[in-house]
Design a protein around this motif. Structure first.
Motif, PDB file in Angstrom:
ATOM      1  N   ALA A 150      -4.232  13.504   3.759  1.00 46.24           N
ATOM      2  CA  ALA A 150      -4.364  12.179   3.538  1.00 46.24           C
ATOM      3  C   ALA A 150      -5.883  11.894   3.838  1.00 46.24           C
ATOM      4  CB  ALA A 150      -3.415  11.158   4.432  1.00 46.24           C
ATOM      5  N   VAL A 151      -6.122  12.144   4.716  1.00 46.61           N
ATOM      6  CA  VAL A 151      -7.510  12.029   5.515  1.00 46.61           C
ATOM      7  C   VAL A 151      -8.454  12.740   4.215  1.00 46.61           C
ATOM      8  CG1 VAL A 151      -9.556  12.569   6.911  1.00 46.61           C
ATOM      9  CG2 VAL A 151      -7.409  11.786   7.795  1.00 46.61           C
ATOM     10  N   ASP A 152      -8.234  14.018   3.795  1.00 44.20           N
ATOM     11  CA  ASP A 152      -8.956  14.574   3.027  1.00 44.20           C
ATOM     12  C   ASP A 152      -8.995  13.629   1.591  1.00 44.20           C
ATOM     13  OD1 ASP A 152     -10.230  16.449   1.021  1.00 44.20           O
ATOM     14  OD2 ASP A 152      -9.140  18.094   1.983  1.00 44.20           O
ATOM     15  N   PHE A 153      -7.981  13.328   1.121  1.00 48.78           N
ATOM     16  CA  PHE A 153      -7.678  12.560  -0.323  1.00 48.78           C
ATOM     17  C   PHE A 153      -8.506  11.221  -0.065  1.00 48.78           C
ATOM     18  CE2 PHE A 153      -5.374   9.248  -2.643  1.00 48.78           C
ATOM     19  CZ  PHE A 153      -4.815   9.912  -3.820  1.00 48.78           C
ATOM     20  N   ILE A 154      -8.632  10.406   1.056  1.00 50.07           N
ATOM     21  CA  ILE A 154      -9.197   9.157   1.128  1.00 50.07           C
ATOM     22  C   ILE A 154     -10.812   9.661   0.781  1.00 50.07           C
ATOM     23  CG2 ILE A 154      -9.945   7.476   2.727  1.00 50.07           C
ATOM     24  CD1 ILE A 154      -6.993   7.700   4.112  1.00 50.07           C
ATOM     25  N   ILE A 155     -11.083  10.759   1.569  1.00 45.39           N
ATOM     26  CA  ILE A 155     -12.680  11.154   1.353  1.00 45.39           C
ATOM     27  C   ILE A 155     -12.941  11.381  -0.267  1.00 45.39           C
ATOM     28  CG2 ILE A 155     -14.355  12.972   1.858  1.00 45.39           C
ATOM     29  CD1 ILE A 155     -12.743  13.142   4.571  1.00 45.39           C
ATOM     30  N   GLN A 156     -12.054  11.994  -0.755  1.00 45.72           N
ATOM     31  CA  GLN A 156     -12.285  12.593  -2.142  1.00 45.72           C
ATOM     32  C   GLN A 156     -12.214  11.346  -3.188  1.00 45.72           C
ATOM     33  OE1 GLN A 156     -13.079  15.392  -3.150  1.00 45.72           O
ATOM     34  NE2 GLN A 156     -12.530  16.784  -1.345  1.00 45.72           N
ATOM     35  N   LYS A 157     -11.627  10.328  -2.857  1.00 47.36           N
ATOM     36  CA  LYS A 157     -11.209   9.107  -3.679  1.00 47.36           C
ATOM     37  C   LYS A 157     -11.975   8.029  -3.177  1.00 47.36           C
ATOM     38  CE  LYS A 157      -7.397  10.324  -6.415  1.00 47.36           C
ATOM     39  NZ  LYS A 157      -7.387   9.986  -7.821  1.00 47.36           N
ATOM     40  N   GLU A 158     -12.572   8.332  -2.107  1.00 54.61           N
ATOM     41  CA  GLU A 158     -13.663   7.278  -1.540  1.00 54.61           C
ATOM     42  C   GLU A 158     -12.858   6.023  -1.614  1.00 54.61           C
ATOM     43  OE1 GLU A 158     -17.079   7.102  -4.192  1.00 54.61           O
ATOM     44  OE2 GLU A 158     -17.811   9.055  -3.329  1.00 54.61           O
ATOM     45  N   ILE A 159     -11.853   5.931  -0.743  1.00 54.51           N
ATOM     46  CA  ILE A 159     -11.009   4.752  -0.404  1.00 54.51           C
ATOM     47  C   ILE A 159     -11.541   4.149   0.769  1.00 54.51           C
ATOM     48  CG2 ILE A 159      -8.641   3.585  -0.158  1.00 54.51           C
ATOM     49  CD1 ILE A 159      -7.569   6.504  -1.419  1.00 54.51           C
ATOM     50  N   SER A 160     -11.846   2.617   0.624  1.00 52.97           N
ATOM     51  CA  SER A 160     -12.238   1.833   1.741  1.00 52.97           C
ATOM     52  C   SER A 160     -11.308   0.928   2.097  1.00 52.97           C
ATOM     53  CB  SER A 160     -13.617   1.181   1.414  1.00 52.97           C
ATOM     54  OG  SER A 160     -13.798   0.598   0.502  1.00 52.97           O
ATOM     55  N   GLY A 161     -11.689   0.306   3.288  1.00 46.32           N
ATOM     56  CA  GLY A 161     -10.721  -0.717   3.632  1.00 46.32           C
ATOM     57  C   GLY A 161      -9.619  -0.099   4.724  1.00 46.32           C
ATOM     58  N   VAL A 162      -8.537  -0.932   4.735  1.00 45.69           N
ATOM     59  CA  VAL A 162      -7.463  -0.487   5.829  1.00 45.69           C
ATOM     60  C   VAL A 162      -6.491   0.227   4.994  1.00 45.69           C
ATOM     61  CG1 VAL A 162      -7.769  -2.462   7.521  1.00 45.69           C
ATOM     62  CG2 VAL A 162      -6.175  -2.563   5.648  1.00 45.69           C
ATOM     63  N   ILE A 163      -5.994   1.297   5.589  1.00 46.38           N
ATOM     64  CA  ILE A 163      -5.034   2.225   4.961  1.00 46.38           C
ATOM     65  C   ILE A 163      -4.018   2.696   5.753  1.00 46.38           C
ATOM     66  CG2 ILE A 163      -6.285   4.160   4.984  1.00 46.38           C
ATOM     67  CD1 ILE A 163      -5.469   4.763   2.046  1.00 46.38           C
ATOM     68  N   ASN A 164      -2.815   2.687   5.411  1.00 49.48           N
ATOM     69  CA  ASN A 164      -1.710   3.047   6.438  1.00 49.48           C
ATOM     70  C   ASN A 164      -1.437   4.654   6.235  1.00 49.48           C
ATOM     71  OD1 ASN A 164      -1.031   0.542   7.222  1.00 49.48           O
ATOM     72  ND2 ASN A 164       0.527   0.279   5.923  1.00 49.48           N
ATOM     73  N   ILE A 165      -1.560   5.437   7.203  1.00 49.36           N
ATOM     74  CA  ILE A 165      -1.598   6.955   7.196  1.00 49.36           C
ATOM     75  C   ILE A 165      -0.034   6.897   7.972  1.00 49.36           C
ATOM     76  CG2 ILE A 165      -2.384   9.089   7.837  1.00 49.36           C
ATOM     77  CD1 ILE A 165      -4.153   7.370   6.316  1.00 49.36           C
ATOM     78  N   VAL A 166       0.947   7.008   6.980  1.00 51.08           N
ATOM     79  CA  VAL A 166       2.466   7.202   7.491  1.00 51.08           C
ATOM     80  C   VAL A 166       2.978   7.961   6.397  1.00 51.08           C
ATOM     81  CG1 VAL A 166       2.471   5.215   8.863  1.00 51.08           C
ATOM     82  CG2 VAL A 166       2.995   4.889   6.541  1.00 51.08           C
ATOM     83  N   SER A 167       4.430   8.413   6.561  1.00 51.42           N
ATOM     84  CA  SER A 167       5.220   8.949   5.636  1.00 51.42           C
ATOM     85  C   SER A 167       5.850   7.715   4.710  1.00 51.42           C
ATOM     86  CB  SER A 167       6.197   9.589   6.335  1.00 51.42           C
ATOM     87  OG  SER A 167       6.997   9.195   7.039  1.00 51.42           O
ATOM     88  N   PRO A 168       6.397   8.042   3.602  1.00 50.27           N
ATOM     89  CA  PRO A 168       7.027   6.973   2.810  1.00 50.27           C
ATOM     90  C   PRO A 168       8.283   6.223   3.534  1.00 50.27           C
ATOM     91  CG  PRO A 168       6.311   8.621   1.440  1.00 50.27           C
ATOM     92  CD  PRO A 168       6.293   9.124   2.743  1.00 50.27           C
TER      93      PRO A 168
END
Length: 303
Positions: free
Chosen positions: A209-227
């Motif tokens: 998920a951390v890798d994905f956020i970096i690749q997608k350049e997602i900013s702001g707040v994001i929940n790092i939890v399973s669905p």
């Protein structure tokens, strides 16, 4: 990718990220309270997380900065510990903001730890980043102050993302080890009334998920939890099944209070209902490897 900096990267989550990113960056620098040295190609640089001492030069030309600094909440909430829990998060975040503003070529993306505990106790509503309801207690107010310290300083050339992370289940650290031990010795029953939700994520999905956020350049707040948050009673039953123990004595609140006193922690860590979902990750197309708790336990127990 070129240069990754992980502040306070010697703990459990830092090691998970190092293993994931070690072949994806040309250079990895760990900011640590330990001594400056290079081990297995990874550069460790001393810092105290509160003032400049030369470590700040490492931020120049960095691609990504990940800050994991903060005193563990797995302790008794004495006045002294509560102060350190708050200050360790606020001061490290503030000094990194200052360091970034002083850079000629600052990190392109800064991911700062936060916590899914920022949402209120919830048995009735799943909390996402859009409609999630913030509560009001010590842990929540720490999280709010943490995110405020992170976002209030504008860094025009550095993206910012706050990682509202849940319990990360991993084989070599974190909450899974003591929980597995309890299950193996017969104390793997429900904790409290067992109705409280647990939001969790497997260590591989955390790193992905951390890798994905970096690749997608997602900013702001994001929940790092399973669905799928799971009730404590079901979580413990599935854990008992995974470790092959047929029964588990339940631990009511009274016994949890006694036990937490002796092991120097707080019952909030197991009794709060964290009913959190990863709306932004899913909306952006992230695919979990371990959506199901049974598969996660099977992987971790047999690893």
């Amino acid at each position: 990718m070129k240069k990754l900096i992980i502040a306070a990267g010697t703990g459990f989550l830092g090691q998970v990220l190092i293993q994931h990113f070690k072949d994806k960056f040309d250079e990895i620098v760990i900011l640590t309270r330990g001594k400056s040295q290079t081990i297995d190609g990874i550069k460790y640089v001393n810092w105290n997380a509160r003032s400049f001492s030369g470590w700040e030069k490492e931020l120049e030309n960095a691609t990504v900065l990940i800050n994991l600094a903060g005193k563990s909440v797995d302790c008794r909430y004495t006045k002294e510990n509560k102060k350190e829990i708050l200050l360790s998060r606020i001061e490290s975040t503030k000094i990194l903001n200052k360091a970034i503003l002083n850079c000629q070529n600052p990190p392109k993306h800064w991911l700062n730890s936060s916590t899914s505990t920022i949402y209120r106790f919830s048995l009735d509503k799943q909390m996402d980043e859009i409609d999630g309801e913030i509560g009001n207690d010590f842990s929540i107010n720490v999280a709010l102050s943490w995110e405020k310290a992170f976002f209030k300083t504008e860094t025009p050339n550095t993206l910012k993302t706050a990682l509202r992370t849940s319990i990360v289940l991993g084989k070599d650290g974190g909450a899974f080890i003591p929980l597995k031990t309890l299950a193996k010795i017969g104390f793997g029953g429900k904790q409290g009334n067992g109705n409280q939700f647990i939001s969790w994520i497997h260590e591989e999905d955390f790193a992905n998920a951390v890798d994905f956020i970096i690749q997608k350049e997602i900013s702001g707040v994001i929940n790092i939890v399973s669905p799928e948050p799971i009730r404590n009673v079901d979580f413990m039953q599935k854990l008992r099944k995974a470790v092959g123990f047929p029964f588990g004595f339940p631990l009511n609140k009274f016994f949890l209070e006694i036990g937490s006193f002796f092991i120097r922690t707080e019952t909030e860590l197991v009794l709060k209902s964290r009913n959190v979902i990863p709306k932004r990750l899913l909306d952006n197309g992230f695919q979990f490897k371990f959506e199901d708790i049974d598969n996660a336990f099977k992987n971790l127990v047999n690893k």
